[in-house]
Design a protein around this motif. Structure first.
Motif, PDB file in Angstrom:
ATOM      1  N   GLU A 236      -0.764  14.925  -7.371  1.00  0.00           N
ATOM      2  CA  GLU A 236      -0.086  15.336  -6.389  1.00  0.00           C
ATOM      3  C   GLU A 236       0.194  13.907  -5.815  1.00  0.00           C
ATOM      4  O   GLU A 236      -0.277  13.070  -5.750  1.00  0.00           O
ATOM      5  N   THR A 237       1.219  14.048  -4.854  1.00  0.00           N
ATOM      6  CA  THR A 237       1.542  12.820  -3.857  1.00  0.00           C
ATOM      7  C   THR A 237       0.457  12.741  -2.838  1.00  0.00           C
ATOM      8  O   THR A 237      -0.100  13.916  -2.713  1.00  0.00           O
ATOM      9  N   SER A 242      -2.957   5.535  -6.426  1.00  0.00           N
ATOM     10  CA  SER A 242      -2.854   4.114  -6.209  1.00  0.00           C
ATOM     11  C   SER A 242      -4.111   3.439  -5.809  1.00  0.00           C
ATOM     12  O   SER A 242      -4.500   2.548  -6.110  1.00  0.00           O
ATOM     13  N   THR A 243      -4.693   4.096  -4.665  1.00  0.00           N
ATOM     14  CA  THR A 243      -5.907   3.685  -4.203  1.00  0.00           C
ATOM     15  C   THR A 243      -7.050   3.634  -5.219  1.00  0.00           C
ATOM     16  O   THR A 243      -7.680   2.456  -5.525  1.00  0.00           O
ATOM     17  N   ILE A 255       1.238  -0.232  -3.839  1.00  0.00           N
ATOM     18  CA  ILE A 255       1.242  -0.075  -2.624  1.00  0.00           C
ATOM     19  C   ILE A 255       0.776   1.359  -2.161  1.00  0.00           C
ATOM     20  O   ILE A 255       0.948   2.351  -2.957  1.00  0.00           O
ATOM     21  N   THR A 262       4.883   7.590  -2.215  1.00  0.00           N
ATOM     22  CA  THR A 262       5.024   6.234  -2.062  1.00  0.00           C
ATOM     23  C   THR A 262       5.352   5.677  -3.423  1.00  0.00           C
ATOM     24  O   THR A 262       6.119   4.624  -3.669  1.00  0.00           O
ATOM     25  N   THR A 263       4.605   5.908  -4.509  1.00  0.00           N
ATOM     26  CA  THR A 263       4.804   5.303  -5.899  1.00  0.00           C
ATOM     27  C   THR A 263       5.758   6.134  -6.443  1.00  0.00           C
ATOM     28  O   THR A 263       5.906   7.474  -6.811  1.00  0.00           O
ATOM     29  N   ALA A 284       4.132   8.418 -10.350  1.00  0.00           N
ATOM     30  CA  ALA A 284       4.579   8.872  -9.243  1.00  0.00           C
ATOM     31  C   ALA A 284       3.801  10.398  -8.932  1.00  0.00           C
ATOM     32  O   ALA A 284       3.764  11.100  -9.854  1.00  0.00           O
ATOM     33  N   ASP A 349     -15.423  11.680   1.193  1.00  0.00           N
ATOM     34  CA  ASP A 349     -15.801  11.284   2.561  1.00  0.00           C
ATOM     35  C   ASP A 349     -15.273  12.225   3.587  1.00  0.00           C
ATOM     36  O   ASP A 349     -16.015  12.207   4.486  1.00  0.00           O
ATOM     37  N   ALA A 374     -14.969   8.559  -3.620  1.00  0.00           N
ATOM     38  CA  ALA A 374     -13.922   8.463  -2.681  1.00  0.00           C
ATOM     39  C   ALA A 374     -13.249   6.932  -3.025  1.00  0.00           C
ATOM     40  O   ALA A 374     -14.065   5.859  -3.017  1.00  0.00           O
ATOM     41  N   LYS A 376     -11.081   5.200  -1.623  1.00  0.00           N
ATOM     42  CA  LYS A 376     -11.058   4.161  -0.530  1.00  0.00           C
ATOM     43  C   LYS A 376     -12.210   3.184  -0.527  1.00  0.00           C
ATOM     44  O   LYS A 376     -12.151   2.164   0.000  1.00  0.00           O
TER      45      LYS A 376
HETATM   46  N1  LIG Z   1     -10.356   9.202   3.514  1.00  0.00           N
HETATM   47  C1  LIG Z   1      -9.801   8.954   2.303  1.00  0.00           C
HETATM   48  N2  LIG Z   1      -8.655   8.494   2.373  1.00  0.00           N
HETATM   49  C2  LIG Z   1      -8.187   8.004   1.099  1.00  0.00           C
HETATM   50  C3  LIG Z   1      -8.914   7.877   0.040  1.00  0.00           C
HETATM   51  N3  LIG Z   1      -8.209   7.383  -1.368  1.00  0.00           N
HETATM   52  C4  LIG Z   1      -6.904   7.355  -0.459  1.00  0.00           C
HETATM   53  N4  LIG Z   1      -6.853   7.702   0.828  1.00  0.00           N
HETATM   54  C5  LIG Z   1      -5.868   7.783   1.593  1.00  0.00           C
HETATM   55  O1  LIG Z   1      -4.678   8.550   1.237  1.00  0.00           O
HETATM   56  C6  LIG Z   1      -3.452   8.043   1.314  1.00  0.00           C
HETATM   57  C7  LIG Z   1      -2.782   8.158   0.221  1.00  0.00           C
HETATM   58  O2  LIG Z   1      -3.065   7.052  -0.930  1.00  0.00           O
HETATM   59  P1  LIG Z   1      -2.503   6.662  -1.932  1.00  0.00           P
HETATM   60  O3  LIG Z   1      -3.218   5.773  -2.977  1.00  0.00           O
HETATM   61  O4  LIG Z   1      -0.991   5.785  -1.634  1.00  0.00           O
HETATM   62  O5  LIG Z   1      -1.940   8.049  -2.783  1.00  0.00           O
HETATM   63  P2  LIG Z   1      -0.881   8.396  -4.116  1.00  0.00           P
HETATM   64  O6  LIG Z   1      -1.546   9.344  -4.830  1.00  0.00           O
HETATM   65  O7  LIG Z   1      -0.848   7.222  -4.782  1.00  0.00           O
HETATM   66  O8  LIG Z   1       0.325   8.809  -3.452  1.00  0.00           O
HETATM   67  P3  LIG Z   1       1.892   8.919  -4.100  1.00  0.00           P
HETATM   68  O9  LIG Z   1       2.107   7.449  -4.527  1.00  0.00           O
HETATM   69  O10 LIG Z   1       2.471   9.247  -2.667  1.00  0.00           O
HETATM   70  O11 LIG Z   1       1.779   9.803  -5.155  1.00  0.00           O
HETATM   71  C8  LIG Z   1      -3.579   6.693   1.855  1.00  0.00           C
HETATM   72  O12 LIG Z   1      -3.556   6.908   3.334  1.00  0.00           O
HETATM   73  C9  LIG Z   1      -5.123   6.112   1.534  1.00  0.00           C
HETATM   74  O13 LIG Z   1      -5.753   5.337   2.145  1.00  0.00           O
HETATM   75  C10 LIG Z   1     -10.480   8.272   0.116  1.00  0.00           C
HETATM   76  O14 LIG Z   1     -11.345   8.122  -0.798  1.00  0.00           O
HETATM   77  N5  LIG Z   1     -11.088   8.751   1.245  1.00  0.00           N
END
Ligand SMILES: Nc1nc2c(ncn2[C@@H]2O[C@H](COP(=O)(O)OP(=O)(O)OP(=O)(O)O)[C@@H](O)[C@H]2O)c(=O)[nH]1
Ligand SMILES: [Mg+2]
Length: 471
Positions: A236-237, A242-243, A255, A262-263, A284, A349, A374, A376
């Protein structure tokens, strides 16, 4: 062979064979019947004064490259004579100092003195046309140069030495024997005799079918080794896909933001982790949306999911379990038996205890795994990498002699396999020998395409065009 004659161009070609840019030394290669004559026009031996034409094959010569009384560089020249050279023609290799200026000057004087600049892959193409190697071996030359990891290098070297061609050759011999027997029967069709014992024929066909199927199936593995194991990151979004990509690549490739969606498009990158190449596709985030562009992006996410060997389904443990479970269910339905699904429970986390615990006790099938990370904080990525590495069987790769790595070969093997299945089917239906022979002939034709014994100029041109210049 007819095509070979028409394609062999008699001019002498030259190119810089080392990689572009400055180096300690560079190598400029000349190949063709005038290679030695042209080199002699620009070469001077300060010690002996002897020309290259008077020197023996496989020797090295120190001297100068001169143009209009100006010395361009001091060089070492390697001399090879036809047919004992890479291309099968006379070859001169000039090792000069590696400045770009010197390389260009030498190349220019060679052209001024009668050589022509080589096209990409033209040296290897000549090697093929002069019978120094077959097509599959020539293709492997490009793979050896491009191989970025140990396993890919090993496969390409094996193919270059002719391992793959040998296997195909053995198959063809068996098939030829088979057709000979069937066609012999046709000559005696009045008398209603069977030279080709149908039970023996069937056994042989089954063996050939199995071998062709194995070769064809090895492509998935071969492709993974050569181009990296395809790993799709879906979910999901805002769950942290991406992280995760950035953490695995160790760079800020995609990004990241807390804005949903975002993606928008697929982001692709290859990374070597503990000696294995992975090709990651960040996609995405999947959600209901009115946005047309986002919808297109989501369609691409699903198509990447289909093509992947490993699917990383990222879920956010901050969500209540029933929601997470329904997402998992949704993706599960799209996973094929040969794919590995890794449920990546992210944000441990800050996640909900209950959600994490429920995922922990979830029932998983043989090709499913769950990890808790986690992204991040880069926490627990090792376990995830471990699971990904085990998704393809490298031991199987070590044991198998021949692994198909080339998409062209794969397409041909697919056709050959279909043809042999028709033969098997024909034997079952007891069709007449002439139809049987036709299918076998077709199969033979396909196998010959791999080694280049039959083929069109177009195919050959396409293959060699993808080489770098100077090879
Ligand atoms: N607390 C915490 N936040 C995280 C972690 N991994 C990602 N985030 C946060 O989650 C948010 C979304 O992260 P993205 O990596 O942009 O998520 P995505 O799945 O790529 O999202 P879309 O591109 O919109 O589909 C950001 O604010 C990240 O910093 C984590 O392990 N722990
Ligand atoms: Mg993203």
């Amino acid at each position: 062979m007819k095509i070979k004659k028409t394609m062999l161009d008699q001019s002498t070609i030259c190119a810089i064979s080392t990689s572009p840019g400055v180096g300690a030394i560079a190598v400029i290669r000349l190949s063709g019947s005038d290679a030695i004559t042209i080199a002699d026009r620009v070469y001077e031996s300060p010690k002996t004064g002897k020309s290259l034409a008077d020197q023996a094959a496989n020797t090295l010569h120190f001297g100068k490259i001169v143009s209009a009384d100006e010395t361009i560089d001091e060089v070492v020249i390697a001399l090879f004579r036809a047919p004992h050279s890479f291309t099968g023609e006379d070859i001169i290799e000039i090792s000069c100092h590696g400045s770009v200026y010197i390389q260009q000057r030498i190349l220019n004087v060679l052209v001024e003195n009668g050589a022509r600049l080589a096209l990409p892959g033209e040296f290897t193409q000549r090697a093929f046309l002069n019978g120094k190697m077959d097509l599959s071996q020539a293709e492997a030359v490009a793979d050896v140069i491009a191989s970025a990891n140990a396993a890919a290098h090993k496969l390409a070297m094996n193919q270059m030495r002719g391992g793959f061609s040998k296997e195909i050759g053995a198959l063809r011999d068996q098939l030829l024997h088979f057709t000979a027997m069937v066609e012999l029967e046709l000559d005696f069709s009045e008398e209603d005799v069977e030279f080709a014992d149908r039970t023996a024929l069937r056994k042989l066909t089954e063996q050939i079918e199995e071998l062709l199927r194995k070769l064809k199936d090895s492509f998935q593995l071969g492709n993974a080794i050569k181009n990296g194991i395809p790993v799709a990151i879906v979910g999901e979004t805002n769950v942290g896909k991406s992280t995760l990509l950035n953490a695995l690549l160790n760079e800020d490739r995609a990004i990241v933001s807390d804005i949903h969606g975002t993606t928008r498009d697929v982001i692709e990158d290859v990374v070597n982790i503990h000696g294995t190449a992975f090709r990651f596709f960040d996609t995405a985030g999947i959600r209901e949306t009115e946005d047309q562009i986002e919808t297109l992006g989501i369609e691409r996410s699903y198509s990447k999911l289909e093509q992947a060997t490993v699917v990383l389904l990222v879920v956010d443990t901050n969500n209540p379990y029933p929601l997470v479970e329904s997402r998992i269910q949704n993706i599960r339905e799209r996973i094929a038996p040969h794919q590995t699904l890794i449920i990546v429970a992210n944000k441990i986390d800050s996640g909900l205890r209950d959600t994490i615990q429920q995922i922990e006790v979830m029932e998983l099938t043989d090709n499913e795994k769950a990890v808790f990370i986690a992204a991040k904080q880069k926490e627990n990525l090792e376990e995830l990498i471990d699971y990904m590495s085990h998704s393809i069987n490298m031991e199987e790769a070590e044991q198998q002699d021949i692994i198909v790595t080339n998409a062209r070969h794969y397409e041909i093997l697919k056709n050959a396999h279909e043809a042999i299945l028709r033969v098997l089917n024909g034997l079952d239906m007891q069709i007449t020998g002439d139809f049987l022979a036709q299918d076998i002939r077709e199969c033979l034709h396909y196998l010959a395409e791999i080694t280049g014994e039959v083929g069109t100029e177009e195919v050959l041109g396409h293959i060699f065009k993808n080489f770098c210049i100077g090879k």
